[in-house]
Motif scaffolding. Structure first.
Motif, PDB file in Angstrom:
ATOM      1  N   ALA A 105      -2.231  -6.740  -2.702  1.00  0.00           N
ATOM      2  CA  ALA A 105      -3.160  -6.919  -1.582  1.00  0.00           C
ATOM      3  C   ALA A 105      -2.400  -7.260  -0.304  1.00  0.00           C
ATOM      4  CB  ALA A 105      -4.181  -8.010  -1.911  1.00  0.00           C
ATOM      5  N   ALA A 106      -1.455  -8.192  -0.404  1.00  0.00           N
ATOM      6  CA  ALA A 106      -0.638  -8.537   0.767  1.00  0.00           C
ATOM      7  C   ALA A 106       0.160  -7.328   1.239  1.00  0.00           C
ATOM      8  CB  ALA A 106       0.299  -9.689   0.425  1.00  0.00           C
ATOM      9  N   SER A 107       0.645  -6.543   0.293  1.00  0.00           N
ATOM     10  CA  SER A 107       1.484  -5.399   0.610  1.00  0.00           C
ATOM     11  C   SER A 107       0.737  -4.345   1.418  1.00  0.00           C
ATOM     12  CB  SER A 107       2.016  -4.790  -0.691  1.00  0.00           C
ATOM     13  OG  SER A 107       2.778  -3.636  -0.441  1.00  0.00           O
ATOM     14  N   PHE A 108      -0.454  -3.966   0.966  1.00  0.00           N
ATOM     15  CA  PHE A 108      -1.180  -2.886   1.632  1.00  0.00           C
ATOM     16  C   PHE A 108      -1.840  -3.344   2.929  1.00  0.00           C
ATOM     17  CE2 PHE A 108      -0.257  -0.743  -2.210  1.00  0.00           C
ATOM     18  CZ  PHE A 108      -0.397   0.619  -1.952  1.00  0.00           C
ATOM     19  N   VAL A 109      -2.266  -4.584   3.003  1.00  0.00           N
ATOM     20  CA  VAL A 109      -2.878  -5.076   4.235  1.00  0.00           C
ATOM     21  C   VAL A 109      -1.833  -5.231   5.341  1.00  0.00           C
ATOM     22  CG1 VAL A 109      -4.081  -7.051   5.283  1.00  0.00           C
ATOM     23  CG2 VAL A 109      -4.816  -6.168   3.068  1.00  0.00           C
ATOM     24  N   THR A 110      -0.595  -5.517   4.983  1.00  0.00           N
ATOM     25  CA  THR A 110       0.463  -5.692   5.979  1.00  0.00           C
ATOM     26  C   THR A 110       1.194  -4.396   6.299  1.00  0.00           C
ATOM     27  OG1 THR A 110       2.059  -6.296   4.242  1.00  0.00           O
ATOM     28  CG2 THR A 110       0.856  -8.104   5.326  1.00  0.00           C
ATOM     29  N   ASN A 111       0.688  -3.247   5.815  1.00  0.00           N
ATOM     30  CA  ASN A 111       1.306  -1.956   6.084  1.00  0.00           C
ATOM     31  C   ASN A 111       2.685  -1.852   5.427  1.00  0.00           C
ATOM     32  OD1 ASN A 111       2.673   0.121   8.530  1.00  0.00           O
ATOM     33  ND2 ASN A 111       0.723   0.604   7.593  1.00  0.00           N
ATOM     34  N   THR A 112       2.899  -2.635   4.353  1.00  0.00           N
ATOM     35  CA  THR A 112       4.186  -2.621   3.651  1.00  0.00           C
ATOM     36  C   THR A 112       4.172  -1.632   2.498  1.00  0.00           C
ATOM     37  OG1 THR A 112       4.401  -4.976   4.159  1.00  0.00           O
ATOM     38  CG2 THR A 112       5.908  -4.072   2.526  1.00  0.00           C
ATOM     39  N   ASN A 113       3.164  -1.720   1.647  1.00  0.00           N
ATOM     40  CA  ASN A 113       3.011  -0.844   0.487  1.00  0.00           C
ATOM     41  C   ASN A 113       4.158  -0.960  -0.511  1.00  0.00           C
ATOM     42  OD1 ASN A 113       1.032   0.024   2.369  1.00  0.00           O
ATOM     43  ND2 ASN A 113       0.906   2.006   1.383  1.00  0.00           N
ATOM     44  N   TRP A 114       4.728  -2.148  -0.604  1.00  0.00           N
ATOM     45  CA  TRP A 114       5.657  -2.454  -1.700  1.00  0.00           C
ATOM     46  C   TRP A 114       4.864  -2.360  -2.994  1.00  0.00           C
ATOM     47  CZ3 TRP A 114      10.782  -3.928  -2.528  1.00  0.00           C
ATOM     48  CH2 TRP A 114      11.060  -4.545  -3.742  1.00  0.00           C
ATOM     49  N   GLN A 115       5.412  -1.677  -3.994  1.00  0.00           N
ATOM     50  CA  GLN A 115       4.701  -1.482  -5.252  1.00  0.00           C
ATOM     51  C   GLN A 115       5.541  -1.981  -6.416  1.00  0.00           C
ATOM     52  OE1 GLN A 115       4.005   2.817  -4.242  1.00  0.00           O
ATOM     53  NE2 GLN A 115       1.949   2.393  -5.015  1.00  0.00           N
ATOM     54  N   ALA A 116       5.083  -3.074  -7.010  1.00  0.00           N
ATOM     55  CA  ALA A 116       5.758  -3.619  -8.185  1.00  0.00           C
ATOM     56  C   ALA A 116       5.078  -3.119  -9.461  1.00  0.00           C
ATOM     57  CB  ALA A 116       5.744  -5.147  -8.139  1.00  0.00           C
ATOM     58  N   TYR A 117       4.473  -1.957  -9.397  1.00  0.00           N
ATOM     59  CA  TYR A 117       3.727  -1.388 -10.518  1.00  0.00           C
ATOM     60  C   TYR A 117       3.873   0.133 -10.459  1.00  0.00           C
ATOM     61  CZ  TYR A 117       0.431  -0.268  -6.810  1.00  0.00           C
ATOM     62  OH  TYR A 117      -0.125   0.215  -5.654  1.00  0.00           O
ATOM     63  N   SER A 118       3.522   0.796 -11.540  1.00  0.00           N
ATOM     64  CA  SER A 118       3.480   2.258 -11.577  1.00  0.00           C
ATOM     65  C   SER A 118       2.062   2.698 -11.262  1.00  0.00           C
ATOM     66  CB  SER A 118       3.903   2.777 -12.960  1.00  0.00           C
ATOM     67  OG  SER A 118       5.228   2.385 -13.259  1.00  0.00           O
ATOM     68  N   GLY A 119       1.882   3.417 -10.171  1.00  0.00           N
ATOM     69  CA  GLY A 119       0.553   3.758  -9.701  1.00  0.00           C
ATOM     70  C   GLY A 119      -0.311   4.449 -10.717  1.00  0.00           C
ATOM     71  N   GLU A 120       0.229   5.458 -11.417  1.00  0.00           N
ATOM     72  CA  GLU A 120      -0.575   6.228 -12.359  1.00  0.00           C
ATOM     73  C   GLU A 120      -0.885   5.455 -13.635  1.00  0.00           C
ATOM     74  OE1 GLU A 120       3.686   7.912 -12.908  1.00  0.00           O
ATOM     75  OE2 GLU A 120       2.578   6.608 -11.551  1.00  0.00           O
ATOM     76  N   ALA A 121      -0.158   4.346 -13.873  1.00  0.00           N
ATOM     77  CA  ALA A 121      -0.368   3.572 -15.090  1.00  0.00           C
ATOM     78  C   ALA A 121      -1.086   2.254 -14.837  1.00  0.00           C
ATOM     79  CB  ALA A 121       0.979   3.288 -15.762  1.00  0.00           C
ATOM     80  N   ALA A 122      -1.422   1.965 -13.572  1.00  0.00           N
ATOM     81  CA  ALA A 122      -2.015   0.658 -13.273  1.00  0.00           C
ATOM     82  C   ALA A 122      -3.283   0.727 -12.438  1.00  0.00           C
ATOM     83  CB  ALA A 122      -0.985  -0.220 -12.551  1.00  0.00           C
ATOM     84  N   LEU A 487       3.491 -11.149   4.332  1.00  0.00           N
ATOM     85  CA  LEU A 487       2.480 -11.736   5.211  1.00  0.00           C
ATOM     86  C   LEU A 487       3.124 -12.408   6.420  1.00  0.00           C
ATOM     87  CD1 LEU A 487       0.141 -13.259   2.481  1.00  0.00           C
ATOM     88  CD2 LEU A 487      -0.390 -11.318   3.956  1.00  0.00           C
ATOM     89  N   LEU A 488       4.169 -13.205   6.185  1.00  0.00           N
ATOM     90  CA  LEU A 488       4.845 -13.878   7.293  1.00  0.00           C
ATOM     91  C   LEU A 488       5.547 -12.874   8.201  1.00  0.00           C
ATOM     92  CD1 LEU A 488       6.375 -16.922   5.366  1.00  0.00           C
ATOM     93  CD2 LEU A 488       4.400 -16.951   6.905  1.00  0.00           C
ATOM     94  N   GLY A 489       6.169 -11.857   7.600  1.00  0.00           N
ATOM     95  CA  GLY A 489       6.880 -10.859   8.386  1.00  0.00           C
ATOM     96  C   GLY A 489       5.970  -9.974   9.202  1.00  0.00           C
ATOM     97  N   ARG A 490       4.712  -9.881   8.829  1.00  0.00           N
ATOM     98  CA  ARG A 490       3.746  -9.070   9.580  1.00  0.00           C
ATOM     99  C   ARG A 490       3.075  -9.870  10.695  1.00  0.00           C
ATOM    100  NH1 ARG A 490       2.018  -3.842  10.832  1.00  0.00           N
ATOM    101  NH2 ARG A 490      -0.242  -3.618  10.709  1.00  0.00           N
ATOM    102  N   PHE A 491       2.574 -11.058  10.349  1.00  0.00           N
ATOM    103  CA  PHE A 491       1.668 -11.731  11.273  1.00  0.00           C
ATOM    104  C   PHE A 491       2.347 -12.742  12.203  1.00  0.00           C
ATOM    105  CE2 PHE A 491      -1.120 -10.334   7.739  1.00  0.00           C
ATOM    106  CZ  PHE A 491      -1.849  -9.412   8.481  1.00  0.00           C
ATOM    107  N   LEU A 492       3.452 -13.360  11.767  1.00  0.00           N
ATOM    108  CA  LEU A 492       4.150 -14.253  12.698  1.00  0.00           C
ATOM    109  C   LEU A 492       4.670 -13.494  13.924  1.00  0.00           C
ATOM    110  CD1 LEU A 492       6.137 -16.847  10.546  1.00  0.00           C
ATOM    111  CD2 LEU A 492       4.185 -17.247  12.049  1.00  0.00           C
TER     112      LEU A 492
END
Length: 554
Positions: A105-122, A487-492
């Motif tokens: 949630a933090a990743s996509f809201v901050t325009n980061t899109n870091w993915q610690a999961y496999s999209g097709e499997a999660a 979150l800190l890197g986006r909003f601060l």
């Protein structure tokens, strides 16, 4: 056609396409951000949201709107992920664990899109479309909205108003991102990217084995993934997956999409401040850094002496797709790390020390060449303010930029902006390396393992989202730490950008005199480029010396 000629042709075609788009798209975005008229769909959105779109906000009010919208977005997406097993089109996927749901949630809201999961499997289809893809649109729009407020700080005088966030957000989504995404999604489908609602299809491979292949609404999300410099892949392999990026043409198109808004926004800036020469100066700095990075990474992957065994075996093709080759992989790697995108068509972990090290350095620059949607432009404008200040110190006069004096208050905001992200990166990396349990997440030891951790925190704090792919980051600690870094890197930094916008808007412009520094000439382009490299080099050189530089020397 040999690989070298093909590589040069795709670079020339890309530069030509970006040059052709620069003026019309830049002017159109300026019109969108300044037009007094509202579309019917926009008026409906304002009415539903209870927004008075014509009421300009002060910078604290603008900031509160940004933060409130983002907090609600994080909570909504977190709930979506935790409850996905109860939703339609879940494909039988389990609810996402709390730590991973927070990180995503933090990743996509901050325009980061870091993915610690496999999209097709999660992730099921509805979560991908109504959860992740929606944030791809609005998080990109937030970045453009914030830079619009900063530009108004330069153009307005003796006021405490910097615009209306809700108006900016709505217009960017409806007038810029949605129309382009719709057209380009059709192009991607025609070129071979899939778009369907299939679940897992069982097939028989050439070797006679059975395999489940997941389908999905990929093309429609692939466009905004690149256009909004988001980067989150529908599949774990991201743009290396043939369903997302099937051929060299789609690869070229994806690179174009992730660069086009970033390289066109300087034209928007020049148009809004009524001096197009300022936009040309900014885009020249962006282009110089991008071109230099492309040349260095490509040369390292083709000729690096530190990986002679790989070259003797036919080139540094480990971690790269055969259908793209070294040239297109290096071009993608540079473009995605110089924007806040994070999409990848190759594993940066497999790059040479020089090539992989420069992808880290690209993010450490603050992703300003051309950077993310909006964030790249406001990042380089902050550095332009620092460059003007440095020039003012040299000649002993109060620095001015676009008719606004750069006093102590403005320089404090600019300095805090520049220091925030490096502090997050270096503190986060230091803590991770000090914890024995977290060091075990590194799949490599020594300088390369350190580079994996440094890359992760650099990617998170700069809202990039790409990874070295050699770090097992799906742990409670890494999900939490990297989520907080995002979150800190986006909003601060946004706090300091909007505070700077408000401070500039309150000033009365000063007239241009013989002593005013011309900020549209080649000399300023060189000064700004030098300031960017010196500021970043002094900040990150010790960390780079422990990672990619040490590995390259070894």
């Amino acid at each position: 056609m040999n690989a070298t000629l093909a590589g040069w042709l795709q670079i020339v075609a890309l530069v030509g396409a970006l040059a052709l788009t620069f003026r019309p798209l830049g002017d159109y975005m300026a019109h969108v951000l300044t037009s007094p008229r509202h579309w019917r769909a926009e008026r409906l959105a304002y009415r539903v949201g209870g927004v008075h779109a014509d009421a300009d906000q002060t910078w604290p009010g603008y900031l509160r709107s940004v933060l409130a919208f983002s907090v609600v977005s994080v909570l909504f997406l977190y709930g979506f992920l935790r409850l996905q097993n109860h939703l339609l089109l879940s494909l039988g996927m389990k609810p996402v664990s709390p730590a991973l749901a927070f990180n995503t949630a933090a990743s996509f809201v901050t325009n980061t899109n870091w993915q610690a999961y496999s999209g097709e499997a999660a992730m099921g289809h509805l979560v991908q479309m109504a959860g992740l893809a929606v944030q791809n649109f609005v998080s990109a729009a937030v970045g453009i909205a914030v830079v619009a407020a900063l530009i108004r700080g330069f153009t307005r005088k003796k006021t405490d108003r910097v615009g209306n966030f809700w108006q900016d957000l709505t217009r960017v989504v409806l007038r810029i991102l949605l129309p382009i995404s719709l057209v380009m999604a059709v192009v991607l489908v025609a070129a071979g990217t899939i778009e369907n609602f299939h679940g897992f299809q069982s097939i028989t491979t050439i070797a006679g084995e059975h395999q489940s292949i997941p389908g999905g609404p990929v093309a429609s999300q692939e466009v905004i993934k690149e256009l909004g410099t988001n980067g989150g892949g529908f599949y774990n392999a991201n743009s290396a997956h043939p369903f997302e990026n099937p051929n060299p043409f789609t690869n070229w198109l994806e690179i174009y999409l992730l660069l086009v808004i970033g390289f066109s926004l300087p034209r928007t800036f020049g148009t809004m401040v009524r001096d197009k020469r300022q936009g040309y100066a900014i885009v020249a700095v962006m282009a110089l850094i991008w071109a230099a990075s492309v040349g260095i990474v490509t040369a390292n992957e083709l000729h690096s002496v530190s990986s002679s065994a790989g070259h003797a075996a036919g080139g540094m093709m480990e971690g790269k797709e055969q259908r793209f080759g070294i040239w297109a992989s290096a071009l993608f790697a540079v473009s995605t790390t110089l924007t806040s995108c994070g999409a990848v068509n190759s594993f940066h972990d497999s790059y040479t020390p020089g090539g992989g090290g420069l992808t880290i350095f690209n993010m450490m620059l603050g992703e300003i060449a051309p950077g993310g949607t909006g964030s790249g432009l406001y990042g380089i404008l902050i550095l332009a303010i620092v460059a003007v200040f440095v020039a003012g110190l040299m000649v002993g006069r109060t620095p001015e930029y676009l008719g606004k004096k750069l006093r102590g208050r403005e320089m404090k905001y600019a300095s805090l902006y520049i220091l925030t992200t490096p502090a997050i990166v270096l503190v986060g990396t230091g803590i991770a390396m000090a914890l024995p349990g977290e060091r075990t997440a590194m799949l490599n030891h020594g300088p390369h393992g350190f580079s994996e951790v440094l890359y992760a925190f650099t990617s998170a704090a700069n809202n990039n989202g790409s990874a070295f792919a050699g770090l097992s980051a799906n742990t409670v600690w890494y999900n939490t730490a990297l989520g907080l870094a995002m979150l800190l890197g986006r909003f601060l930094p946004m706090v300091f950008v909007l505070a700077l916008a408000g401070s500039l808007a309150q000033q009365q412009p000063v007239p241009v005199t013989a002593g005013t520094l011309p900020t549209h000439r080649p000399q300023f382009v060189g000064l700004l480029s030098a300031v960017i490299l010196i500021v970043v080099g002094l900040t990150y050189l010790p960390a780079l010396a422990l990672g990619p530089l040490a590995e390259g020397l070894h």
